[in-house]
Scaffold this active site. Structure first.
Site, mmCIF file in Angstrom:
data_model
loop_
_atom_site.group_PDB
_atom_site.id
_atom_site.type_symbol
_atom_site.label_atom_id
_atom_site.label_comp_id
_atom_site.label_asym_id
_atom_site.label_seq_id
_atom_site.Cartn_x
_atom_site.Cartn_y
_atom_site.Cartn_z
ATOM 1 N N ASP A 32 1.451 3.514 10.374
ATOM 2 C CA ASP A 32 1.824 4.177 9.012
ATOM 3 C C ASP A 32 1.614 5.576 9.026
ATOM 4 O O ASP A 32 0.536 6.096 9.520
ATOM 5 C CB ASP A 32 0.978 3.309 7.973
ATOM 6 N N ILE A 33 2.624 6.421 8.468
ATOM 7 C CA ILE A 33 2.477 7.738 8.452
ATOM 8 C C ILE A 33 1.225 8.296 7.469
ATOM 9 O O ILE A 33 0.695 9.332 7.630
ATOM 10 C CB ILE A 33 3.873 8.498 7.784
ATOM 11 N N GLY A 95 2.163 -2.188 -5.821
ATOM 12 C CA GLY A 95 2.206 -1.176 -4.987
ATOM 13 C C GLY A 95 3.421 -1.056 -3.707
ATOM 14 O O GLY A 95 3.147 -0.081 -2.889
ATOM 15 N N SER A 97 6.347 0.467 -2.290
ATOM 16 C CA SER A 97 7.026 1.571 -2.297
ATOM 17 C C SER A 97 8.271 1.581 -1.510
ATOM 18 O O SER A 97 9.118 2.363 -1.697
ATOM 19 C CB SER A 97 6.093 2.785 -2.084
ATOM 20 N N HIS A 102 7.369 -5.648 4.694
ATOM 21 C CA HIS A 102 6.741 -5.150 5.755
ATOM 22 C C HIS A 102 5.327 -5.653 5.585
ATOM 23 O O HIS A 102 4.891 -6.019 4.304
ATOM 24 C CB HIS A 102 6.730 -3.648 5.959
ATOM 25 N N HIS A 104 1.419 -4.842 6.427
ATOM 26 C CA HIS A 104 0.377 -3.760 6.501
ATOM 27 C C HIS A 104 -0.373 -4.597 7.463
ATOM 28 O O HIS A 104 -1.182 -5.520 7.129
ATOM 29 C CB HIS A 104 -0.258 -3.312 5.476
#
Ligand code: 5GP
Ligand code: ZN
Length: 116
Positions: A32-33, A95, A97, A102, A104
């Site tokens: 994750d960025i 949440g 976005s 995906h 997490h």
């Protein structure tokens, strides 16, 4: 099918760079960025599915696969003993976005419950 305007489809196509740490015929995992924990990896299906809510019976095996990949990555990242969390935010109110399904994987620090 890749969606032109989908950020994760563009990452999957290599159009946008990402730190990919795992890839197989059905999924890709990258960091994750904007990491929320020392380990924060996203596991995404190669096929564009908007959200968990859009997944159908046809996707059951794929959903199971994504969770198994999540566990494998958590293991490889050394989170087995400390524990980790696999999260699927579904819908804006929860949440989400990026509207490409995906999982997490978060770990490497204490994780509170309930989440915010
Ligand atoms: P969501 O909020 O949809 O559950 O999760 C989307 C995640 O994608 C966020 O944690 C966000 O930091 C991450 N993200 C957004 N843009 C990028 C990007 O360009 N590259 C990477 N690697 N992660 C991204
Ligand atoms: Zn997509």
């Amino acid at each position: 099918m890749a969606e032109q305007n989908c950020l994760f489809c563009r990452i999957l196509e290599g159009e946008i760079p990402a730190e990919v740490i795992y890839r197989d015929d059905r999924s890709v995992a990258f960091r994750d960025i904007n990491a929320q924990a020392p380990v924060h990896v996203l596991i995404v299906p190669s096929e564009h599915i908007e959200s968990l809510d859009e997944a159908s019976q046809r996707d059951e095996a794929l959903l199971g696969h994504l969770l198994r990949v999540a566990a494998r990555i958590a293991n490889e990242e050394g989170l087995t003993e400390s524990g980790y969390r696999a999260v699927i935010n579904t819908g804006e109110g929860a949440g989400q976005s990026v509207f490409h399904l995906h999982v997490h994987v978060l770990g490497g620090r204490p994780l509170n419950w309930p989440p915010g």
